[in-house]
Design a protein around this motif. Structure first.
Motif, PDB file in Angstrom:
ATOM      1  N   GLY A 101       0.997  -1.241  -0.017  1.00  0.00           N
ATOM      2  CA  GLY A 101       0.036  -0.043   0.069  1.00  0.00           C
ATOM      3  C   GLY A 101       0.744   1.247   0.010  1.00  0.00           C
ATOM      4  N   ASN A 102       1.954   1.230   0.834  1.00  0.00           N
ATOM      5  CA  ASN A 102       2.733   2.104   0.813  1.00  0.00           C
ATOM      6  C   ASN A 102       3.417   2.576  -0.725  1.00  0.00           C
ATOM      7  N   LEU A 103       3.821   1.448  -1.117  1.00  0.00           N
ATOM      8  CA  LEU A 103       4.516   1.580  -2.595  1.00  0.00           C
ATOM      9  C   LEU A 103       3.574   1.968  -3.468  1.00  0.00           C
ATOM     10  N   MET A 104       2.278   1.757  -3.503  1.00  0.00           N
ATOM     11  CA  MET A 104       1.227   2.164  -4.431  1.00  0.00           C
ATOM     12  C   MET A 104       0.984   3.703  -4.093  1.00  0.00           C
ATOM     13  N   SER A 105       0.967   3.892  -2.837  1.00  0.00           N
ATOM     14  CA  SER A 105       0.791   5.543  -2.741  1.00  0.00           C
ATOM     15  C   SER A 105       2.130   6.504  -2.940  1.00  0.00           C
ATOM     16  N   THR A 106       3.433   5.607  -2.882  1.00  0.00           N
ATOM     17  CA  THR A 106       4.196   6.444  -3.571  1.00  0.00           C
ATOM     18  C   THR A 106       4.399   6.548  -4.891  1.00  0.00           C
TER      19      THR A 106
ATOM     20  N   LEU B  28      16.411   1.420   6.148  1.00  0.00           N
ATOM     21  CA  LEU B  28      15.111   1.722   6.839  1.00  0.00           C
ATOM     22  C   LEU B  28      14.074   0.831   6.399  1.00  0.00           C
ATOM     23  N   GLY B  29      14.280   0.062   5.382  1.00  0.00           N
ATOM     24  CA  GLY B  29      13.400  -0.756   5.037  1.00  0.00           C
ATOM     25  C   GLY B  29      13.218  -1.948   5.976  1.00  0.00           C
ATOM     26  N   ALA B  30      14.205  -2.131   6.754  1.00  0.00           N
ATOM     27  CA  ALA B  30      14.143  -3.292   7.816  1.00  0.00           C
ATOM     28  C   ALA B  30      13.450  -2.791   8.923  1.00  0.00           C
ATOM     29  N   CYS B  31      13.009  -1.334   9.229  1.00  0.00           N
ATOM     30  CA  CYS B  31      12.327  -0.969  10.281  1.00  0.00           C
ATOM     31  C   CYS B  31      10.848  -1.632  10.411  1.00  0.00           C
ATOM     32  N   GLY B  32      10.347  -1.469   9.250  1.00  0.00           N
ATOM     33  CA  GLY B  32       8.955  -2.183   9.225  1.00  0.00           C
ATOM     34  C   GLY B  32       8.748  -3.643   9.835  1.00  0.00           C
ATOM     35  N   PRO B  33       9.506  -4.504   9.176  1.00  0.00           N
ATOM     36  CA  PRO B  33       9.531  -5.943   9.589  1.00  0.00           C
ATOM     37  C   PRO B  33      10.077  -6.103  10.886  1.00  0.00           C
ATOM     38  N   ALA B  34      11.334  -5.478  11.538  1.00  0.00           N
ATOM     39  CA  ALA B  34      11.489  -5.284  12.892  1.00  0.00           C
ATOM     40  C   ALA B  34      10.333  -5.047  13.793  1.00  0.00           C
ATOM     41  N   SER B  35       9.655  -4.024  13.532  1.00  0.00           N
ATOM     42  CA  SER B  35       8.714  -3.848  14.443  1.00  0.00           C
ATOM     43  C   SER B  35       7.591  -4.786  14.586  1.00  0.00           C
ATOM     44  N   MET B  36       7.338  -5.490  13.562  1.00  0.00           N
ATOM     45  CA  MET B  36       6.421  -6.687  13.788  1.00  0.00           C
ATOM     46  C   MET B  36       6.962  -7.677  14.879  1.00  0.00           C
ATOM     47  N   ILE B  37       8.290  -7.642  15.027  1.00  0.00           N
ATOM     48  CA  ILE B  37       8.752  -8.722  16.156  1.00  0.00           C
ATOM     49  C   ILE B  37       7.986  -8.188  17.392  1.00  0.00           C
ATOM     50  N   GLY B  38       7.686  -6.965  17.582  1.00  0.00           N
ATOM     51  CA  GLY B  38       6.877  -6.745  18.851  1.00  0.00           C
ATOM     52  C   GLY B  38       5.833  -7.614  19.063  1.00  0.00           C
ATOM     53  N   PHE B  39       4.749  -7.853  18.425  1.00  0.00           N
ATOM     54  CA  PHE B  39       3.886  -8.737  18.163  1.00  0.00           C
ATOM     55  C   PHE B  39       4.161 -10.294  18.573  1.00  0.00           C
ATOM     56  N   ASP B  40       5.402 -10.605  17.974  1.00  0.00           N
ATOM     57  CA  ASP B  40       5.676 -11.873  18.423  1.00  0.00           C
ATOM     58  C   ASP B  40       6.205 -12.223  19.837  1.00  0.00           C
TER      59      ASP B  40
ATOM     60  N   ARG C 165      13.344  11.708  -8.349  1.00  0.00           N
ATOM     61  CA  ARG C 165      14.397  11.212  -7.877  1.00  0.00           C
ATOM     62  C   ARG C 165      14.226  10.755  -6.434  1.00  0.00           C
ATOM     63  N   ALA C 166      13.806  11.935  -5.788  1.00  0.00           N
ATOM     64  CA  ALA C 166      13.254  11.504  -4.214  1.00  0.00           C
ATOM     65  C   ALA C 166      12.598  10.372  -4.052  1.00  0.00           C
ATOM     66  N   GLY C 167      11.185  10.465  -5.022  1.00  0.00           N
ATOM     67  CA  GLY C 167      10.216   9.487  -5.025  1.00  0.00           C
ATOM     68  C   GLY C 167      10.781   8.014  -5.112  1.00  0.00           C
ATOM     69  N   GLU C 168      11.695   7.803  -5.967  1.00  0.00           N
ATOM     70  CA  GLU C 168      12.483   6.542  -6.471  1.00  0.00           C
ATOM     71  C   GLU C 168      13.148   6.125  -4.994  1.00  0.00           C
ATOM     72  N   LEU C 169      13.818   6.945  -4.167  1.00  0.00           N
ATOM     73  CA  LEU C 169      14.428   6.521  -3.042  1.00  0.00           C
ATOM     74  C   LEU C 169      13.483   6.349  -2.135  1.00  0.00           C
ATOM     75  N   LEU C 170      12.182   6.856  -1.816  1.00  0.00           N
ATOM     76  CA  LEU C 170      11.139   6.281  -1.336  1.00  0.00           C
ATOM     77  C   LEU C 170      10.687   4.921  -1.411  1.00  0.00           C
ATOM     78  N   THR C 171      10.952   4.542  -2.557  1.00  0.00           N
ATOM     79  CA  THR C 171      10.345   3.246  -3.098  1.00  0.00           C
ATOM     80  C   THR C 171      11.318   2.109  -2.815  1.00  0.00           C
ATOM     81  N   VAL C 172      12.791   2.573  -2.553  1.00  0.00           N
ATOM     82  CA  VAL C 172      13.579   1.812  -2.551  1.00  0.00           C
ATOM     83  C   VAL C 172      13.436   1.302  -0.972  1.00  0.00           C
ATOM     84  N   VAL C 173      13.029   2.263  -0.129  1.00  0.00           N
ATOM     85  CA  VAL C 173      12.519   2.141   1.312  1.00  0.00           C
ATOM     86  C   VAL C 173      11.528   0.957   1.301  1.00  0.00           C
ATOM     87  N   VAL C 174      10.514   1.140   0.426  1.00  0.00           N
ATOM     88  CA  VAL C 174       9.438   0.364   0.522  1.00  0.00           C
ATOM     89  C   VAL C 174       9.628  -1.100  -0.046  1.00  0.00           C
ATOM     90  N   LEU C 175      10.439  -1.268  -1.112  1.00  0.00           N
ATOM     91  CA  LEU C 175      10.799  -2.806  -1.812  1.00  0.00           C
ATOM     92  C   LEU C 175      11.735  -3.325  -0.654  1.00  0.00           C
TER      93      LEU C 175
END
Length: 438
Positions: A161-166, A337-349, A269-279
């Motif tokens: 969803g973030n990627l679609m938004s970006t 920065l792309g690892a931050c979201g997956p790492a946050s999911m560890i909290g639920f585990d 170009r900035a949008g492309e870097l935001l996409t890198v975070v998402v990918l």
């Protein structure tokens, strides 16, 4: 003390739902709702500069959009957790869709800054009802051993969803303008509402949850207090707090202005870097999910390692001697920065094995408060520091390190006790399984 809860690494219990194609279909409807909610939530990330021009506001006022949205989101987490435990996923998701779709449409049509703020608050209220509902839906339709992977895949849909938004919304803004872009995107809410009403069920037949007591004040107080007493719940909250916010702040609002105004990039170009975070988020999420499902003890090292890598890359970027960091460094920052979201999911585990099924929604709500509270605080700090320093992004982004230090201290304080309790519960569940008559 809550009843012993099976670790995600244990074998299927007789009460575990079977999963399968039907489960995947129903759960897919749920995560499609979460995907749309994230598109709406992050739409301001590519429209921040447009919003500043449209409503004639400075950095602090611009950050108020995201701060209010996250304030409502964070404040709703425990009430939503209680609602999910009490009412079930279908009803809560339906209400959430109505609210976040109305908020997105109102944001498209708002003629003033005040009305736009109210629209983002409404959107945040509806958005708050999605992720906890999807987690609960997964736990009702899939066996417990699949919990870590199910949670990571749910987050993966949020990343999509973030990627679609970006990618999509940024282009639509350039081509269609503000009103058409935001009003048109609101149609996605009507689509997922129809899917939920037609296909979504709270649980498979034969796996009905135990009746929930009447939701009076005493019951609510007991649910919250019991979940909070568990060290695993508190540890999960602090893991979420410490890991999620650096990427969320970057994607939700300040990444685009930082790359354009401080690093001199074009918006494309900035949008492309935001996409890198998402990918990067998508790839790392799958990797983290597999690792945790197979090696449960890897949770804390993965979370702390992500925090350390994020701090290191931000320090290298902000301390770079030239006015602008080189492209390779910015790309590396975005990959980390792309690892931050997956790492946050560890909290639920951490919270999941610490709480019985009837308290999962409440515990997930407490965990989810963490990252959004940190994000809200950092969004405000960056906006205030930018105004106070004449848009000095190096000083403004130093606020990231303060919250990371606080979170790491709490993680280190709670991880030992949580690990001991998990081991005790695992032993108790195995002993109980041995003595159950066949």
């Amino acid at each position: 003390m809550s009843p012993p809860a099976a670790s995600p690494s244990t074998h299927l219990a007789p009460s575990d739902p079977p999963g399968g194609r039907r489960a995947a279909l129903v759960w897919g409807v749920g995560v499609s709702v979460y995907l749309v909610a994230v598109v709406f939530r992050t739409s301001l990330g590519v429209a921040g500069l447009d919003a500043a021009d449209r409503f004639h506001v400075n950095a602090s006022a611009l950050s108020a959009f995201s701060i209010l949205q996250l304030l409502v989101y964070a404040g709703m987490q425990i009430p939503v957790g209680l609602m999910v435990d009490r009412l079930g996923t279908r009803k809560v998701l339906t209400l959430g869709i109505v609210l976040f779709t109305a908020g997105q449409l109102a944001f498209a049509l708002s003629p003033s800054y005040g009305m736009a703020l109210a629209a983002r608050a409404l959107l945040g209220c509806g958005d708050a009802m999605t992720f906890i509902s999807v987690l609960r839906l997964g736990s009702r339709w899939f066996p417990a051993r699949r919990g870590p992977m199910i949670a990571q895949v749910a987050a993966l849909f949020g990343v999509l969803g973030n990627l679609m938004s970006t990618i999509l919304l940024s282009r639509l803004l350039d081509g269609l303008g503000w009103t058409a872009t935001f009003a048109g995107s609101a149609a996605a809410g009507a689509v997922v509402l129809a899917l939920v009403l037609a296909f979504l069920k709270d649980h498979p037949e034969g796996y009905e949850p135990a009746p929930v007591p009447k939701a009076g004040v005493a019951y609510i107080r007991r649910q919250i207090a019991a979940a909070w007493r568990e060290p695993g719940t508190r540890l999960g909250m602090w893991v979420h707090f410490t890991t999620q916010f650096p990427a969320m702040v970057f994607l939700l609002l300040w990444g685009m202005p930082f790359l354009v105004e401080a690093q001199g990039m074009s918006r494309g170009r900035a949008g492309e870097l935001l996409t890198v975070v998402v990918l990067s988020n998508m790839v790392v999420g799958l990797v983290y999910g597999q690792i945790i499902a197979r090696h449960h003890t890897a949770r804390a090292p993965l979370a702390l390692g992500t925090v350390g890598a994020t701090a290191l890359m931000w320090a290298a970027t902000l301390a770079y001697p030239a006015d602008r960091a080189p492209m390779w460094l910015l790309v590396t920052l975005c990959l980390v920065l792309g690892a931050c979201g997956p790492a946050s999911m560890i909290g639920f585990d951490f919270a999941r094995p610490a709480n019985p099924p009837e308290r999962q929604g409440t515990a997930s709500g407490i965990v989810n408060i963490g990252g959004f509270t940190a994000s809200m605080t950092t969004l405000l700090a960056i906006g205030v520091l930018l105004d106070a320093t004449g848009d000095d992004y190096r000083i403004a982004f130093l606020s990231v390190f303060v919250l990371q230090a606080l979170g790491v201290a709490q993680i280190l304080r709670l991880r030992g006790r949580t690990a001991r309790l998990e081991r005790e519960r695992l032993v108790a569940s195995r002993v109980e399984a041995v003595h159950v008559p066949v």
